[in-house]
Design a protein around this motif. Sequence first.
Motif, PDB file in Angstrom:
ATOM      1  N   SER A 142       0.841  -1.191   0.000  1.00 45.77           N
ATOM      2  CA  SER A 142       0.000   0.000   0.000  1.00 45.77           C
ATOM      3  C   SER A 142       0.884   1.253   0.000  1.00 45.77           C
ATOM      4  O   SER A 142       1.708   1.425  -0.906  1.00 45.77           O
ATOM      5  CB  SER A 142      -0.943  -0.053   1.199  1.00 45.77           C
ATOM      6  N   PHE A 143       0.755   2.133   0.992  1.00 42.35           N
ATOM      7  CA  PHE A 143       1.607   3.317   1.079  1.00 42.35           C
ATOM      8  C   PHE A 143       3.077   2.910   1.078  1.00 42.35           C
ATOM      9  O   PHE A 143       3.940   3.592   0.512  1.00 42.35           O
ATOM     10  CB  PHE A 143       1.252   4.086   2.353  1.00 42.35           C
ATOM     11  N   GLY A 144       3.363   1.759   1.686  1.00 37.30           N
ATOM     12  CA  GLY A 144       4.730   1.261   1.697  1.00 37.30           C
ATOM     13  C   GLY A 144       5.247   0.894   0.331  1.00 37.30           C
ATOM     14  O   GLY A 144       6.463   0.922   0.087  1.00 37.30           O
ATOM     15  N   GLY A 145       4.349   0.541  -0.593  1.00 33.70           N
ATOM     16  CA  GLY A 145       4.772   0.267  -1.954  1.00 33.70           C
ATOM     17  C   GLY A 145       5.300   1.505  -2.642  1.00 33.70           C
ATOM     18  O   GLY A 145       6.299   1.453  -3.374  1.00 33.70           O
ATOM     19  N   GLN A 146       4.643   2.660  -2.398  1.00 35.05           N
ATOM     20  CA  GLN A 146       5.172   3.908  -2.960  1.00 35.05           C
ATOM     21  C   GLN A 146       6.515   4.238  -2.325  1.00 35.05           C
ATOM     22  O   GLN A 146       7.443   4.691  -3.008  1.00 35.05           O
ATOM     23  CB  GLN A 146       4.188   5.060  -2.731  1.00 35.05           C
ATOM     24  N   THR A 147       6.634   4.011  -1.012  1.00 36.55           N
ATOM     25  CA  THR A 147       7.897   4.285  -0.320  1.00 36.55           C
ATOM     26  C   THR A 147       9.030   3.451  -0.912  1.00 36.55           C
ATOM     27  O   THR A 147      10.107   3.968  -1.217  1.00 36.55           O
ATOM     28  CB  THR A 147       7.745   3.990   1.178  1.00 36.55           C
ATOM     29  N   ALA A 148       8.779   2.149  -1.066  1.00 36.55           N
ATOM     30  CA  ALA A 148       9.794   1.294  -1.681  1.00 36.55           C
ATOM     31  C   ALA A 148      10.069   1.726  -3.115  1.00 36.55           C
ATOM     32  O   ALA A 148      11.216   1.723  -3.574  1.00 36.55           O
ATOM     33  CB  ALA A 148       9.335  -0.163  -1.640  1.00 36.55           C
ATOM     34  N   GLY A 149       9.030   2.112  -3.823  1.00 36.90           N
ATOM     35  CA  GLY A 149       9.179   2.542  -5.206  1.00 36.90           C
ATOM     36  C   GLY A 149      10.091   3.744  -5.353  1.00 36.90           C
ATOM     37  O   GLY A 149      10.818   3.863  -6.352  1.00 36.90           O
ATOM     38  N   ASN A 150      10.071   4.666  -4.383  1.00 34.75           N
ATOM     39  CA  ASN A 150      10.977   5.807  -4.446  1.00 34.75           C
ATOM     40  C   ASN A 150      12.434   5.370  -4.526  1.00 34.75           C
ATOM     41  O   ASN A 150      13.251   6.012  -5.195  1.00 34.75           O
ATOM     42  CB  ASN A 150      10.793   6.697  -3.213  1.00 34.75           C
ATOM     43  N   THR A 180      -0.175  -1.123  -4.381  1.00 36.25           N
ATOM     44  CA  THR A 180       0.190   0.264  -4.147  1.00 36.25           C
ATOM     45  C   THR A 180      -0.441   1.194  -5.180  1.00 36.25           C
ATOM     46  O   THR A 180      -1.042   0.750  -6.155  1.00 36.25           O
ATOM     47  CB  THR A 180       1.721   0.415  -4.143  1.00 36.25           C
ATOM     48  N   ALA A 181      -0.284   2.481  -4.958  1.00 36.40           N
ATOM     49  CA  ALA A 181      -1.000   3.491  -5.733  1.00 36.40           C
ATOM     50  C   ALA A 181      -0.521   3.597  -7.172  1.00 36.40           C
ATOM     51  O   ALA A 181       0.656   3.403  -7.468  1.00 36.40           O
ATOM     52  CB  ALA A 181      -0.869   4.851  -5.045  1.00 36.40           C
ATOM     53  N   GLY A 182      -1.455   3.965  -8.041  1.00 36.63           N
ATOM     54  CA  GLY A 182      -1.151   4.269  -9.423  1.00 36.63           C
ATOM     55  C   GLY A 182      -1.041   5.771  -9.633  1.00 36.63           C
ATOM     56  O   GLY A 182      -0.647   6.521  -8.726  1.00 36.63           O
ATOM     57  N   ARG A 183      -1.398   6.211 -10.835  1.00 30.90           N
ATOM     58  CA  ARG A 183      -1.286   7.634 -11.174  1.00 30.90           C
ATOM     59  C   ARG A 183      -2.162   8.503 -10.274  1.00 30.90           C
ATOM     60  O   ARG A 183      -3.193   8.066  -9.766  1.00 30.90           O
ATOM     61  CB  ARG A 183      -1.698   7.854 -12.625  1.00 30.90           C
ATOM     62  N   GLY A 184      -1.747   9.755 -10.137  1.00 34.28           N
ATOM     63  CA  GLY A 184      -2.535  10.724  -9.390  1.00 34.28           C
ATOM     64  C   GLY A 184      -3.419  11.539 -10.319  1.00 34.28           C
ATOM     65  O   GLY A 184      -3.974  11.032 -11.289  1.00 34.28           O
ATOM     66  N   GLY A 185      -3.531  12.833 -10.024  1.00 33.96           N
ATOM     67  CA  GLY A 185      -4.316  13.727 -10.873  1.00 33.96           C
ATOM     68  C   GLY A 185      -5.773  13.320 -10.976  1.00 33.96           C
ATOM     69  O   GLY A 185      -6.446  13.054  -9.972  1.00 33.96           O
ATOM     70  N   ALA A 186      -6.263  13.239 -12.208  1.00 34.49           N
ATOM     71  CA  ALA A 186      -7.667  12.932 -12.446  1.00 34.49           C
ATOM     72  C   ALA A 186      -8.057  11.527 -12.028  1.00 34.49           C
ATOM     73  O   ALA A 186      -9.247  11.210 -11.938  1.00 34.49           O
ATOM     74  CB  ALA A 186      -7.990  13.134 -13.930  1.00 34.49           C
ATOM     75  N   ASP A 187      -7.077  10.661 -11.774  1.00 33.72           N
ATOM     76  CA  ASP A 187      -7.388   9.294 -11.343  1.00 33.72           C
ATOM     77  C   ASP A 187      -7.719   9.204  -9.856  1.00 33.72           C
ATOM     78  O   ASP A 187      -8.168   8.149  -9.388  1.00 33.72           O
ATOM     79  CB  ASP A 187      -6.213   8.358 -11.645  1.00 33.72           C
TER      80      ASP A 187
END
Length: 314
Positions: A142-150, A180-187
Amino acid sequence: MTATDPVTVDLAIGTPTPVVSVQPVVLSVPGRGDDLRVRVSAPETGRDLPVILFSHGFGSSLHGYGPLTDFWAAHGFVVVQPTHLDSRTLGIPATDPRTPRIWRFRVEDMKRVLDSLDLVEAAVPGLKGRLDRSRIAAAGHSFGGQTAGNLLGLRVRDPKTGTEEDLSDSRVKAGVLIATAGRGGADLTPFAAENFPFMNPSFANMTTPALVIMGDRDELPLTVRGADWTADPYYLSPGEKSLLTLYGAEHSLGGIAGYEVKETTDENPERVALVQRVTWAYLRSALGIEDSGWRAMRQALAQGAHPLGRIESK
């Protein structure tokens, strides 16, 4: 899974090794406001042990994700789990001045662990001299996936500065990004856009090899798109990537977040067992240990070949 399941038959995992786990290992971090507390789990035996740095989901802590971290440690990995500032165990209020940069503190936590491997190693009796520091992976849910992705090259547009900074780390050779999360913005839903402005990742520079895991019923309230949103890190990033799609899985993918935790809405031990084995086989391959297990997994989970899910790669 039954005894005739092709994944069980073809994947020679071996007998679990007794695990030594130490927590909390306390790392001093000036400017963080709270010391960084981590859990270190390692097999009692073996040398040249690869390392998995695991980032928990929002609100969890070093105490979570035993179904994954215990399995990895019992099968040859040293697993290090930091407690990030968003953990419920710390109770930091939303009005805390650190809150807008929680995402950035998380990445810095991971790098602090990498900078402190001597201390991490010394904290576990009998571990000194047994780490293979050339084989380090970052994983997260989840949020940790974005953290690892960085650490793999994912970039976040900082809501405060408007810039995208490269926070990748060459010490990390592979990653596993789970639900974990995908694109931001309009999504994003209006709620997510207002409350989580850091949830605006770019995958264009995420070149480090990674396995992305999604559940096809992971209907998160953060996006207007549906479960396919969590596959974006696979489809929108360059380089060697694989995607495990789990049929019928919701956000906890059958129960990876902990033993009998309330977050699990789709309890399924067979699904958890599959995630354990796929991640283990993938990381052994991506870190250059051996490739036969991952080849067996890809064959067993080819399109339409397995009732629990499928693997695709690019």
